[in-house]
Design a protein around this motif. Structure first.
Motif, PDB file in Angstrom:
ATOM      1  N   PRO A 155      35.507  48.376  31.321  1.00  0.00           N
ATOM      2  CA  PRO A 155      35.932  49.577  30.606  1.00  0.00           C
ATOM      3  C   PRO A 155      34.777  50.238  29.864  1.00  0.00           C
ATOM      4  O   PRO A 155      33.836  49.566  29.442  1.00  0.00           O
ATOM      5  N   GLN A 156      34.878  51.529  29.725  1.00  0.00           N
ATOM      6  CA  GLN A 156      33.967  52.254  28.861  1.00  0.00           C
ATOM      7  C   GLN A 156      34.541  52.237  27.443  1.00  0.00           C
ATOM      8  O   GLN A 156      35.748  52.371  27.249  1.00  0.00           O
ATOM      9  N   HIS A 157      33.645  52.076  26.486  1.00  0.00           N
ATOM     10  CA  HIS A 157      34.048  52.053  25.081  1.00  0.00           C
ATOM     11  C   HIS A 157      33.527  53.317  24.411  1.00  0.00           C
ATOM     12  O   HIS A 157      32.353  53.663  24.559  1.00  0.00           O
ATOM     13  N   LEU A 176      42.716  52.529  33.854  1.00  0.00           N
ATOM     14  CA  LEU A 176      42.637  52.094  32.469  1.00  0.00           C
ATOM     15  C   LEU A 176      43.644  52.857  31.626  1.00  0.00           C
ATOM     16  O   LEU A 176      43.992  54.007  31.937  1.00  0.00           O
ATOM     17  N   TRP A 177      44.062  52.223  30.557  1.00  0.00           N
ATOM     18  CA  TRP A 177      44.847  52.889  29.527  1.00  0.00           C
ATOM     19  C   TRP A 177      44.063  52.850  28.217  1.00  0.00           C
ATOM     20  O   TRP A 177      43.527  51.807  27.827  1.00  0.00           O
ATOM     21  N   PHE A 201      40.022  51.441  24.187  1.00  0.00           N
ATOM     22  CA  PHE A 201      40.451  50.762  25.406  1.00  0.00           C
ATOM     23  C   PHE A 201      41.582  49.786  25.105  1.00  0.00           C
ATOM     24  O   PHE A 201      41.525  48.998  24.148  1.00  0.00           O
ATOM     25  N   LEU A 202      42.640  49.839  25.940  1.00  0.00           N
ATOM     26  CA  LEU A 202      43.776  48.939  25.778  1.00  0.00           C
ATOM     27  C   LEU A 202      43.823  47.882  26.866  1.00  0.00           C
ATOM     28  O   LEU A 202      43.832  46.688  26.601  1.00  0.00           O
ATOM     29  N   VAL A 235      50.327  46.454  32.396  1.00  0.00           N
ATOM     30  CA  VAL A 235      50.133  47.611  33.261  1.00  0.00           C
ATOM     31  C   VAL A 235      50.563  47.230  34.676  1.00  0.00           C
ATOM     32  O   VAL A 235      50.238  46.142  35.160  1.00  0.00           O
ATOM     33  N   PHE A 236      51.328  48.113  35.294  1.00  0.00           N
ATOM     34  CA  PHE A 236      51.794  47.937  36.670  1.00  0.00           C
ATOM     35  C   PHE A 236      51.164  49.016  37.536  1.00  0.00           C
ATOM     36  O   PHE A 236      51.095  50.176  37.138  1.00  0.00           O
ATOM     37  N   LEU A 237      50.741  48.614  38.732  1.00  0.00           N
ATOM     38  CA  LEU A 237      50.144  49.561  39.672  1.00  0.00           C
ATOM     39  C   LEU A 237      50.910  49.527  40.981  1.00  0.00           C
ATOM     40  O   LEU A 237      51.086  48.462  41.578  1.00  0.00           O
TER      41      LEU A 237
END
Lengths: 114, 113
Positions: free
Chosen positions: A102-104, B34-35, B46-47, B64-66
């Motif tokens: 992830p990007q922060h 991403l969420w 970022f979660l 999270v479901f995809l």
């Protein structure tokens, strides 16, 4: 927890002036990014930077924009001659490696062009 | 650019219940999702994320479901807490490339006591 820091939190500038937005990415991160969010719109990608060069840039990132990593800690976004439509929140982000990471984000700089 | 869409601008849920936030995408080349959660005057936090090789990823109260065939992902928060009130952004990227995140418009989640 390490975080991305951005300064200033708010920048007010006259149209046509140059502005530099500053970011200190997370210390062990290698990939750096700038995004912007115009009020009421989506967060938009501007540019990514790795190994002292631009990896990718959007069509928004024209010749008026430039990025630099002047030392081992700072990452800057320069807008040479600001326009009214440059008013937005500018977010810096970093990540530690490519792929599945992830990007922060920092808390952003609100840029207001008068 | 409508590659990532969150069709619900807002959602209101009672404390303790499940919150379900939805996101659709059109670009089949996206393979990492991403969420992010955003409070006013702060940057996106970022979660949770999911790679396209999975269909579910769980982290505490967040799942999270995809669904790749439907090009749809969802974020489940259970149980919802007042501190979860924020704007939630879905984002997508192609792993092979420069990690350019493409964001949805966001959904404002309000948790009512």
């Amino acid at each position: 927890e390490p975080e991305v820091t951005q300064t200033p939190s708010h920048q007010v500038t006259q149209m046509g002036q140059e502005v530099i937005l500053r970011c200190v990415p997370i210390s062990n991160h290698l990939y750096f990014y700038w995004y912007r969010q115009i009020l009421g719109q989506k967060v938009e990608f501007l540019v990514s930077f790795y190994n002292n060069e631009i990896s990718e840039k959007s069509e928004i990132f024209d010749d008026q924009f430039s990025v630099e990593r002047p030392d081992g800690s700072n990452f800057t976004l320069k807008i040479r001659s600001t326009k009214l439509e440059d008013s937005a929140m500018y977010f810096c982000a970093s990540s530690d490696r490519q792929g599945n990471q992830p990007q922060h984000f920092g808390d952003g700089t609100r840029l207001s062009i008068l | 650019d409508q590659q990532v869409k969150q069709n619900s601008p807002s959602l209101s849920v009672q404390e303790g219940r499940i919150s379900i936030l939805n996101c659709d995408y059109t670009n089949s080349m996206f393979d990492y999702f991403l969420w992010y959660k955003k409070y006013p005057a702060e940057g996106p936090t970022f979660l949770i994320s999911i790679s396209s090789i999975k269909d579910k990823n769980e982290d505490g109260r967040f799942t999270v479901f995809l669904n790749k065939s439907a090009k749809h992902l969802s974020l489940h928060i259970v149980p919802s807490q007042p501190g979860d009130s924020a704007v939630y952004f879905c984002a997508a990227e192609r792993i092979q490339g420069a990690q350019k995140l493409v964001f949805g418009q966001g959904t404002r989640l309000t948790i009512n006591p």
